[in-house]
Design an enzyme around this catalytic site. Structure first.
Site, PDB file in Angstrom:
ATOM      1  CE  LYS A  17      -2.020   2.467   3.183  1.00 27.00           C
ATOM      2  NZ  LYS A  17      -1.939   3.790   2.530  1.00 27.00           N
TER       3      LYS A  17
ATOM      4  CD  GLU B 144      10.055  13.319  10.935  1.00 30.28           C
ATOM      5  OE1 GLU B 144       8.999  12.767  11.251  1.00 30.28           O
ATOM      6  OE2 GLU B 144      10.890  12.805  10.171  1.00 30.28           O
TER       7      GLU B 144
ATOM      8  CB  CYS C 289      13.330  10.156   6.801  1.00 28.41           C
ATOM      9  SG  CYS C 289      14.157   9.097   5.600  1.00 28.41           S
TER      10      CYS C 289
ATOM     11  CD  GLU D  30      14.271   1.571   7.898  1.00 32.30           C
ATOM     12  OE1 GLU D  30      14.826   2.625   8.262  1.00 32.30           O
ATOM     13  OE2 GLU D  30      14.802   0.456   8.013  1.00 32.30           O
TER      14      GLU D  30
HETATM   15  P1  NAD Z   1       2.499   8.076   7.914  1.00 34.67           P
HETATM   16  O1  NAD Z   1       2.988   7.285   9.056  1.00 34.67           O
HETATM   17  O2  NAD Z   1       1.365   8.997   8.118  1.00 34.67           O
HETATM   18  O3  NAD Z   1       2.044   7.118   6.725  1.00 34.67           O
HETATM   19  C1  NAD Z   1       2.914   6.176   6.139  1.00 34.67           C
HETATM   20  C2  NAD Z   1       2.088   5.057   5.530  1.00 34.67           C
HETATM   21  O4  NAD Z   1       1.449   4.338   6.568  1.00 34.67           O
HETATM   22  C3  NAD Z   1       0.978   5.527   4.597  1.00 34.67           C
HETATM   23  O5  NAD Z   1       0.863   4.624   3.521  1.00 34.67           O
HETATM   24  C4  NAD Z   1      -0.249   5.444   5.483  1.00 34.67           C
HETATM   25  O6  NAD Z   1      -1.452   5.282   4.769  1.00 34.67           O
HETATM   26  C5  NAD Z   1       0.070   4.209   6.309  1.00 34.67           C
HETATM   27  N1  NAD Z   1      -0.620   4.092   7.593  1.00 34.67           N
HETATM   28  C6  NAD Z   1      -1.097   5.064   8.395  1.00 34.67           C
HETATM   29  N2  NAD Z   1      -1.694   4.531   9.487  1.00 34.67           N
HETATM   30  C7  NAD Z   1      -1.577   3.191   9.378  1.00 34.67           C
HETATM   31  C8  NAD Z   1      -1.980   2.098  10.194  1.00 34.67           C
HETATM   32  N3  NAD Z   1      -2.624   2.273  11.328  1.00 34.67           N
HETATM   33  N4  NAD Z   1      -1.685   0.858   9.780  1.00 34.67           N
HETATM   34  C9  NAD Z   1      -1.016   0.644   8.637  1.00 34.67           C
HETATM   35  N5  NAD Z   1      -0.619   1.642   7.811  1.00 34.67           N
HETATM   36  C10 NAD Z   1      -0.887   2.909   8.178  1.00 34.67           C
HETATM   37  O7  NAD Z   1       3.765   8.824   7.338  1.00 34.67           O
HETATM   38  P2  NAD Z   1       3.807   9.905   6.185  1.00 34.67           P
HETATM   39  O8  NAD Z   1       3.232  11.177   6.700  1.00 34.67           O
HETATM   40  O9  NAD Z   1       3.261   9.316   4.928  1.00 34.67           O
HETATM   41  O10 NAD Z   1       5.382  10.051   5.965  1.00 34.67           O
HETATM   42  C11 NAD Z   1       6.192  10.932   6.679  1.00 34.67           C
HETATM   43  C12 NAD Z   1       6.979  10.212   7.746  1.00 34.67           C
HETATM   44  O11 NAD Z   1       7.734   9.156   7.166  1.00 34.67           O
HETATM   45  C13 NAD Z   1       7.993  11.098   8.429  1.00 34.67           C
HETATM   46  O12 NAD Z   1       7.937  10.884   9.804  1.00 34.67           O
HETATM   47  C14 NAD Z   1       9.319  10.616   7.870  1.00 34.67           C
HETATM   48  O13 NAD Z   1      10.433  10.838   8.696  1.00 34.67           O
HETATM   49  C15 NAD Z   1       9.055   9.177   7.701  1.00 34.67           C
HETATM   50  N6  NAD Z   1      10.003   8.584   6.753  1.00 34.67           N
HETATM   51  C16 NAD Z   1      10.968   7.749   7.236  1.00 34.67           C
HETATM   52  C17 NAD Z   1      11.909   7.197   6.373  1.00 34.67           C
HETATM   53  C18 NAD Z   1      12.981   6.257   6.858  1.00 34.67           C
HETATM   54  O14 NAD Z   1      13.600   5.603   6.032  1.00 34.67           O
HETATM   55  N7  NAD Z   1      13.231   6.158   8.142  1.00 34.67           N
HETATM   56  C19 NAD Z   1      11.847   7.505   5.015  1.00 34.67           C
HETATM   57  C20 NAD Z   1      10.856   8.376   4.567  1.00 34.67           C
HETATM   58  C21 NAD Z   1       9.929   8.901   5.441  1.00 34.67           C
END
Ligand code: NAD
Length: 479
Positions: free
Chosen positions: A173, A383, A282, A248
């Protein structure tokens, strides 16, 4: 543009016929709809993946590798189309998507297409007991891959490619905010000869479709990239089901600049590490600590450089900074600027919404530099994930190490110095999964990638992720 789920090699509507509107960040307009998938859609995707697993897992490694390399090439052949779609969906400059996002998505498939041919297991001879142990590395079965919006196809494929290479079938997803290139990937996989059902892509909200993937009793592992709070929720759901998890999560990375560094290289790279992709990476170094002897010079040079960055429509080739991903996110980032001001931070440049002529409702913001006098403020600890950095002077190595390590996160750190001993001391002592010295985001896909503390659990990249996507089974033979 109507985006559909990709299940068993076909594009299908969501079973409940519910849809989510998709916005274009560059102009704030709705430009399409995506499935608001539910548990039922995830179940159909799971069944397709489960049916494909016996054949895919038994496919010779050379053949799996060949198909992955085909996917890499097909992505490359569609570079322009994919880059334009990524930019339309995410707001990033098209030129950035062309240079970074899409080539890397292709490279992910190419890298794991090759890596799987070199992946091997161990054997241990138990001397004196006439026994030999060998370790099988078997694919897990059906696995779930869930990715965020900031580097959409880049991070989606960073999970899917190793999962498939190792012989798993996938229910994936992408973020509901940036579904477009994941949608296009289905067709690319068909064209490249990936058998039906091996990869299934379900679109929708995290709390519905995402949650259903994590809760599914027979989806054996979850590879997740996203926010720390979401990661905690996923862990709470998946742990009692004893799933393997790779998380991650967020970062608040220090960029530590010593006076003895190569100043020009440092300042060029620091502009990038602060504001690439609108600061929505990130790995961005959003806390900049500068050794006091060069603090004033750095402050004026850096701000002068940032004021020259051009904010504008992502299709414009002259633009350095495109739109933020969504209205909500823009508001969140602007709120942090207010929080910083209230905590005594001094806005040196930016700090406001930016209106691009003709695209007044787009989600643009000026790159923002905030001078803080304490590392304890929220802008320095939480963040923000946007075009905002804080700068602050330091006096000693011990002091900067302490403030660098004080936050809850530990993803990456950048250190600028020409002192080798200090490089070694700092790299050992810093709390992060990744350390860059005199560079930033120089990636070698063989290396372990991931964070410590609230930045995550597990490592992606190289053989680490192939180990994650396989189950070791030891076989002991007495002879
Ligand atoms: P998010 O956590 O809101 O969403 C990420 C994904 O998880 C989306 O596909 C979302 O639909 C899904 N999701 C949300 N709730 C869920 C649940 N309860 N169960 C399963 N899936 C669920 O994050 P975002 O706003 O899309 O991305 C930004 C964040 O991602 C920032 O905190 C950033 O630091 C982090 N990030 C980390 C890395 C890394 O490699 N460590 C890389 C890129 C981004």
């Amino acid at each position: 543009m109507i985006i559909k789920n990709f299940i068993n090699g076909q594009y299908v509507d969501p079973i409940g016929d519910e849809w989510i509107e998709n916005y274009c960040p560059a102009d704030g307009e709705i430009y399409g709809k995506i499935p608001d998938s539910t548990r039922d859609d995830v179940e159909v995707a799971y069944i397709a993946a489960k049916s494909a697993f016996p054949s895919w897992s038994a496919t010779p490694v050379e053949e799996r590798s060949r198909i992955l390399l085909n996917i890499a090439e097909t992505i490359e052949n569609n570079l322009e189309r994919l880059a334009e779609a990524e930019s339309e969906d995410n707001g990033k400059p098209v030129k950035l998507a062309k240079r970074i996002d899409i080539p890397r998505a292709s490279q992910n498939f190419r890298f794991f297409g090759h890596a799987i041919t070199q992946f091997s297991s161990e054997s241990h001879e138990t001397v004196g007991k006439n026994a030999i142990n060998y370790t099988l590395r078997q694919p897990l079965g059906v696995v779930g891959c869930i990715s965020p919006w900031n580097l959409p196809l880049y991070l989606f494929t960073w999970k899917i490619a190793p999962a498939l290479a190792a012989g798993n079938c996938v229910v994936a997803k992408p973020s509901e905010i940036t579904p477009l290139t994941a949608f296009m990937l289905g067709e690319i996989c068909n064209d490249a000869g990936l058998p039906k059902g091996v990869l299934n892509i379900v679109h929708g909200f995290g709390h519905k479709a995402g949650q259903a993937i994590v809760e599914h009793p027979d989806i054996k592992a979850i590879s997740f990239t996203g926010g720390t709070q979401t990661g905690a929720k996923i862990a709470a759901t998946a742990a009692p089901l004893f799933k393997k998890m790779s998380l991650e999560l967020g970062g608040k990375n220090p960029n530590i600049i010593f006076a003895d560094c190569d100043y020009e290289a440092m300042i060029d790279t620091t502009v990038q590490s602060s504001f690439s992709n609108q600061g929505q990476i990130c790995l961005c170094g959003s806390r900049i600590f500068i050794e006091r002897p060069i603090y004033d010079k750095f402050k004026s040079d850096f701000v002068a450089r940032i004021e020259k960055l051009r904010v504008g429509h992502p299709n414009d080739d002259h633009v350095d900074i495109g739109a933020l991903v969504s209205k909500d996110h823009l508001e969140k980032v602007l709120d942090y600027v207010d929080i910083a001001k209230n905590e005594g931070g001094k806005i040196l440049c930016g700090g406001e919404r930016f209106i691009v002529k003709g695209f007044d409702d787009g989600y643009y913001m000026n790159p923002t530099v905030i001078e803080v006098d304490s590392d304890d403020c929220r802008a320095n600890r939480e963040e923000i994930f946007g075009p905002v950095v804080t700068i602050m002077p330091f006096d000693t190595e011990e002091e900067v190490l302490e403030i660098s390590n004080k936050v809850d996160y530990g993803l990456s750190a950048t250190i600028w110095t020409n002192d080798l001993s200090r490089t070694m001391r700092m790299s050992h002592a810093i709390h992060s999964g990744i350390v860059w010295v005199n560079t930033w985001m120089l990636r070698d896909l063989r290396t372990p990638f991931g964070g410590v503390k609230n930045s995550g659990v597990g490592r992606e990249g190289g053989f680490e992720v192939l180990r994650f996507f396989t189950e070791p089974k030891n076989v002991c033979i007495k002879y």
